[in-house]
Motif scaffolding. Structure first.
Motif, PDB file in Angstrom:
ATOM      1  N   SER A   1       0.820  -1.214   0.000  1.00  0.00           N
ATOM      2  CA  SER A   1       0.000   0.000   0.000  1.00  0.00           C
ATOM      3  C   SER A   1       0.857   1.270   0.000  1.00  0.00           C
ATOM      4  CB  SER A   1      -0.963  -0.009   1.186  1.00  0.00           C
ATOM      5  OG  SER A   1      -0.263  -0.083   2.395  1.00  0.00           O
TER       6      SER A   1
ATOM      7  N   HIS B   1      -0.978   5.875  -7.103  1.00  0.00           N
ATOM      8  CA  HIS B   1      -2.210   5.132  -7.338  1.00  0.00           C
ATOM      9  C   HIS B   1      -3.293   5.723  -6.439  1.00  0.00           C
ATOM     10  CE1 HIS B   1      -0.623   1.892  -9.848  1.00  0.00           C
ATOM     11  NE2 HIS B   1       0.471   1.951  -9.093  1.00  0.00           N
TER      12      HIS B   1
ATOM     13  N   THR C   1      -8.699   4.241  -4.085  1.00  0.00           N
ATOM     14  CA  THR C   1      -9.616   3.169  -4.493  1.00  0.00           C
ATOM     15  C   THR C   1      -8.854   1.969  -5.051  1.00  0.00           C
ATOM     16  OG1 THR C   1      -9.916   4.282  -6.625  1.00  0.00           O
ATOM     17  CG2 THR C   1     -11.571   4.701  -4.927  1.00  0.00           C
ATOM     18  N   ALA C   2      -7.775   2.205  -5.782  1.00  0.00           N
ATOM     19  CA  ALA C   2      -6.972   1.102  -6.321  1.00  0.00           C
ATOM     20  C   ALA C   2      -6.241   0.363  -5.202  1.00  0.00           C
ATOM     21  CB  ALA C   2      -5.968   1.632  -7.348  1.00  0.00           C
TER      22      ALA C   2
ATOM     23  N   SER D   1      -7.223   0.159  -2.083  1.00  0.00           N
ATOM     24  CA  SER D   1      -8.254  -0.592  -1.366  1.00  0.00           C
ATOM     25  C   SER D   1      -8.660  -1.846  -2.132  1.00  0.00           C
ATOM     26  CB  SER D   1      -9.478   0.288  -1.141  1.00  0.00           C
ATOM     27  OG  SER D   1      -9.146   1.409  -0.382  1.00  0.00           O
ATOM     28  N   LEU D   2      -8.743  -1.745  -3.440  1.00  0.00           N
ATOM     29  CA  LEU D   2      -9.103  -2.896  -4.265  1.00  0.00           C
ATOM     30  C   LEU D   2      -8.046  -3.994  -4.168  1.00  0.00           C
ATOM     31  CD1 LEU D   2     -11.084  -4.107  -6.312  1.00  0.00           C
ATOM     32  CD2 LEU D   2      -9.701  -3.057  -8.102  1.00  0.00           C
ATOM     33  N   VAL D   3      -6.786  -3.612  -4.187  1.00  0.00           N
ATOM     34  CA  VAL D   3      -5.703  -4.596  -4.079  1.00  0.00           C
ATOM     35  C   VAL D   3      -5.736  -5.303  -2.727  1.00  0.00           C
ATOM     36  CG1 VAL D   3      -3.183  -4.829  -3.914  1.00  0.00           C
ATOM     37  CG2 VAL D   3      -4.191  -3.505  -5.773  1.00  0.00           C
TER      38      VAL D   3
ATOM     39  N   SER E   1      -8.300  -5.573  -0.688  1.00  0.00           N
ATOM     40  CA  SER E   1      -9.530  -6.373  -0.621  1.00  0.00           C
ATOM     41  C   SER E   1      -9.417  -7.649  -1.439  1.00  0.00           C
ATOM     42  CB  SER E   1     -10.714  -5.551  -1.122  1.00  0.00           C
ATOM     43  OG  SER E   1     -10.934  -4.447  -0.303  1.00  0.00           O
ATOM     44  N   ALA E   2      -8.813  -7.563  -2.619  1.00  0.00           N
ATOM     45  CA  ALA E   2      -8.632  -8.759  -3.455  1.00  0.00           C
ATOM     46  C   ALA E   2      -7.710  -9.762  -2.763  1.00  0.00           C
ATOM     47  CB  ALA E   2      -8.076  -8.368  -4.820  1.00  0.00           C
ATOM     48  N   HIS E   3      -6.691  -9.262  -2.106  1.00  0.00           N
ATOM     49  CA  HIS E   3      -5.791 -10.147  -1.376  1.00  0.00           C
ATOM     50  C   HIS E   3      -6.533 -10.867  -0.249  1.00  0.00           C
ATOM     51  CE1 HIS E   3      -2.252 -11.652   0.693  1.00  0.00           C
ATOM     52  NE2 HIS E   3      -2.746 -11.137   1.810  1.00  0.00           N
ATOM     53  N   THR E   4      -7.317 -10.113   0.498  1.00  0.00           N
ATOM     54  CA  THR E   4      -8.079 -10.708   1.603  1.00  0.00           C
ATOM     55  C   THR E   4      -9.091 -11.722   1.082  1.00  0.00           C
ATOM     56  OG1 THR E   4      -7.813  -8.659   2.844  1.00  0.00           O
ATOM     57  CG2 THR E   4      -9.522 -10.180   3.599  1.00  0.00           C
TER      58      THR E   4
END
Length: 65
Positions: free
Chosen positions: A23, A31, A34-35, A37-39, A41-44
């Motif tokens: 991050s 970045h 939102t990007a 946070s998306l990364v 969240s996708a990892h989680t």
């Protein structure tokens, strides 16, 4: 038991360090939030996505009678 505890602690430290570094580096390279946070969240989601499937397989084939 001590080896297992030390191993889990170090594994957790490595995971947390990598996620924090990800991050921070994304922010340094401009970045948007939102990007980032998306990364994260996708990892989680990826960590837990197959827990239902692996849990059922463990219940079926992983335990002895």
């Amino acid at each position: 038991m001590i080896v297992a505890i030390v191993t889990v602690v170090f594994a957790q430290m490595v995971m947390i360090t990598l996620m924090v570094m990800t991050s921070v580096h994304m922010k340094v390279y401009h970045h948007p939030l939102t990007a980032i946070s998306l990364v994260i969240s996708a990892h989680t989601l990826g960590m837990y996505a197959f827990s239902i499937i692996s849990g059922r397989l463990t219940d079926r084939w992983g335990r002895g009678r």
